[in-house]
Scaffold this active site. Sequence first.
Site, short mmCIF file in Angstrom:
data_model
loop_
_atom_site.label_atom_id
_atom_site.label_comp_id
_atom_site.label_asym_id
_atom_site.label_seq_id
_atom_site.Cartn_x
_atom_site.Cartn_y
_atom_site.Cartn_z
N TYR A 128 1.77 -114.68 54.31
CA TYR A 128 2.60 -114.79 53.11
C TYR A 128 2.91 -113.52 52.42
CZ TYR A 128 4.45 -117.39 48.93
OH TYR A 128 5.26 -116.89 48.04
N THR A 176 2.35 -112.81 49.55
CA THR A 176 1.24 -112.17 47.96
C THR A 176 0.00 -111.71 48.83
OG1 THR A 176 0.67 -113.99 48.46
CG2 THR A 176 2.44 -113.74 46.73
N LYS A 177 0.50 -111.96 50.59
CA LYS A 177 -1.47 -111.72 50.53
C LYS A 177 -1.71 -109.93 50.91
CE LYS A 177 -1.98 -115.95 51.66
NZ LYS A 177 -2.86 -116.89 50.75
N ASN A 178 -3.33 -109.61 50.85
CA ASN A 178 -3.68 -108.20 50.89
C ASN A 178 -2.48 -107.66 51.90
OD1 ASN A 178 -5.31 -109.56 49.01
ND2 ASN A 178 -6.28 -107.48 49.65
N LEU A 179 -2.83 -108.56 53.41
CA LEU A 179 -1.67 -108.13 54.21
C LEU A 179 -0.57 -108.99 54.03
CD1 LEU A 179 -0.66 -105.79 56.92
CD2 LEU A 179 -2.05 -108.57 58.00
#
Length: 371
Positions: free
Chosen positions: A191, A193-196
């Site tokens: 998603y 907003t995730k770090n990746l």
Amino acid sequence: MKFLDLQKVNAVYATDLKRIAAEVIDSGWYLLGKYVKLFEEQLSFYLGCKYTVATGNGLDALRLILRAYIEMGVMQEGDEVIVPANTYIATILAITDNRLVPVFVEPDEQTLNLDFSLIENYVTNRTKAIMLVHLYGRCCWGEQVKVVARKYNLKIVEDNAQAMGAKSHICGLSGSYMTGALGDAAGNSFYPTKNLGALGDSGAVTTSDEELAMVVRALANYGSEKKYYNRYQGFNSRMDELQAAFLSLKLKYLDIENERRRVNAETYSILLQNAELILPQQAGEEHIWHQYIVRSSKRNQLQNWLQKQGVDTQIHYPLPPHLQECYPEYNHLSFPLTERLSQEILSLPISSYMGKEELTIIAEAINSFAE
């Protein structure tokens, strides 16, 4: 100050992202192509597992794992899955969507992850799996989990939606130390907003179990191993070529960005001096700080104060799954620690693009809070 500015997150990659988008568009091939295959290979190598199956989103990745185990005869409807009570709703949805039963267990108050010492108390003859959630970016793994899983022949499924790039100091089942490759299988989310993060929805199942990977891949493609021939009653959950190409690029820089988050988390922990706060534990490479969580008995007042100072914060999560309206059958349950945490937790802005100046402004606003 925004909680998370996705324009800033992706600005450093903007030129390459636009170039890659043009390449995918010009290729004329948008699903199940070379970019998805490349990303699957890269992610497997990065995590140290044998197989990656790209999916439409993180929830589907978890759903597909459990559904595959049912198709393989490892589980059946009505079986139980041990799961932390303080997780996001998606973890529980993956279980109940497969007509399995979530068995909620309280977290450890220090790590906010599943309390390993409680797990065995909840094992019954219907228990078939432990679902570990690497909450807020902190690795949830330990020898106790492995011991209980072996003793009762349980599968270990990771919800790795928030911890891509975190490492354990204890080796996983398949020899890897990376979250997403510690247990028998893992559901991963990309998603935005995730770090990746992708530039849209996408996810992946990671595992070293060849049969599981094959069944998941078929289930995600309408239950089909061969076009127009359907072995299972499957889903349509496939990562598109564009998102795979974006993720392939960003994966190369994940460790660098995670290290910046660690530096920012350490900076917060030095600058924050308000006695009202309980700060999160530092955990080295075991934490990639998807969220920086502070706790306060005056959480709502603090959040309102920060909003007035121009600092945006969020609450992850204000209502535990067992109290949600969609699960009336669990509303009678009581998990005191989980419920207290839901009233105390506040997420502060943290990302790889933030610098000490921004962190100082936020910390000064928090330190000046008095109620």
